[in-house]
Scaffold this active site. Structure first.
Site, mmCIF file in Angstrom:
data_model
loop_
_atom_site.group_PDB
_atom_site.id
_atom_site.type_symbol
_atom_site.label_atom_id
_atom_site.label_comp_id
_atom_site.label_asym_id
_atom_site.label_seq_id
_atom_site.Cartn_x
_atom_site.Cartn_y
_atom_site.Cartn_z
ATOM 1 N N GLY A 55 -1.083 25.124 -50.963
ATOM 2 C CA GLY A 55 0.512 25.151 -51.738
ATOM 3 C C GLY A 55 0.605 27.154 -51.201
ATOM 4 N N HIS A 56 0.136 28.153 -51.357
ATOM 5 C CA HIS A 56 0.871 29.147 -51.850
ATOM 6 C C HIS A 56 -0.825 29.912 -51.228
ATOM 7 C CE1 HIS A 56 1.577 33.169 -53.879
ATOM 8 N NE2 HIS A 56 2.578 32.091 -54.677
ATOM 9 N N PHE A 57 -0.546 30.486 -50.000
ATOM 10 C CA PHE A 57 0.203 30.096 -48.909
ATOM 11 C C PHE A 57 -0.606 29.095 -47.882
ATOM 12 C CE2 PHE A 57 2.852 33.069 -51.028
ATOM 13 C CZ PHE A 57 4.493 32.446 -51.083
ATOM 14 N N VAL A 62 -2.449 33.828 -50.311
ATOM 15 C CA VAL A 62 -2.592 34.796 -51.499
ATOM 16 C C VAL A 62 -2.703 33.936 -53.169
ATOM 17 C CG1 VAL A 62 -1.364 36.562 -52.716
ATOM 18 C CG2 VAL A 62 -1.561 35.534 -49.887
#
Length: 149
Positions: A55-57, A62
């Protein structure tokens, strides 16, 4: 004067004997230098398989800055909780000051985590922490910690 060698080779098994963190929140892979209660150098190998990259990203993975700080804190906890008086205890955050993020940490990077205690009084202290990718600073902060049960 006797010279002490602080070079160590602690892997996941030995780290788990010192700090209570476990998957998916154990964020250091090895410790190569340690002066208990004073200084530590540890490594975190960042891979595409890290849970947080979902989810990041998804389009540009990252490592979250807060997890870089947590990696630094875990490295520092290894040095503090290796002291005889703190074995078997837990190190908690008391604060994070002067945090700066200078470089993105991406899959394939290896974080070098360097933490040096600036002050240790009773069961609380302050440490200077810097994370590097190769020889470039990725993040730095002043970590305030307290030792609990």
């Amino acid at each position: 004067m006797e010279q002490t060698n602080f070079n160590v080779n602690l892997g996941i098994k030995e780290i788990k004997e010192i700090i209570p963190h476990r998957y998916p929140f154990l964020l250091i892979d090895k410790v190569v230098y340690m002066e208990p209660g004073k200084k530590v150098v540890a490594y975190k190998n960042v891979t595409q398989n890290e849970y947080f990259f979902q989810g990041h990203f998804p389009e540009e993975p990252v490592m979250p800055g807060v997890l870089i700080i947590e990696s630094l804190a875990q490295a520092g906890a290894v040095a503090i909780l290796s002291m005889d008086e703190f074995k078997g205890k837990i190190a908690y955050f008391g604060g994070i000051n002067k945090a700066k993020f200078r470089k993105k940490v991406l899959p394939g990077d290896t974080l070098r985590l360097e933490v040096e205690m600036m002050k240790l009084k009773g069961s609380a202290g302050i440490a200077k922490a810097v994370a590097y990718v190769e020889d470039k600073k990725a993040a730095e902060a002043e970590l305030i910690f307290m030792i609990g049960k």
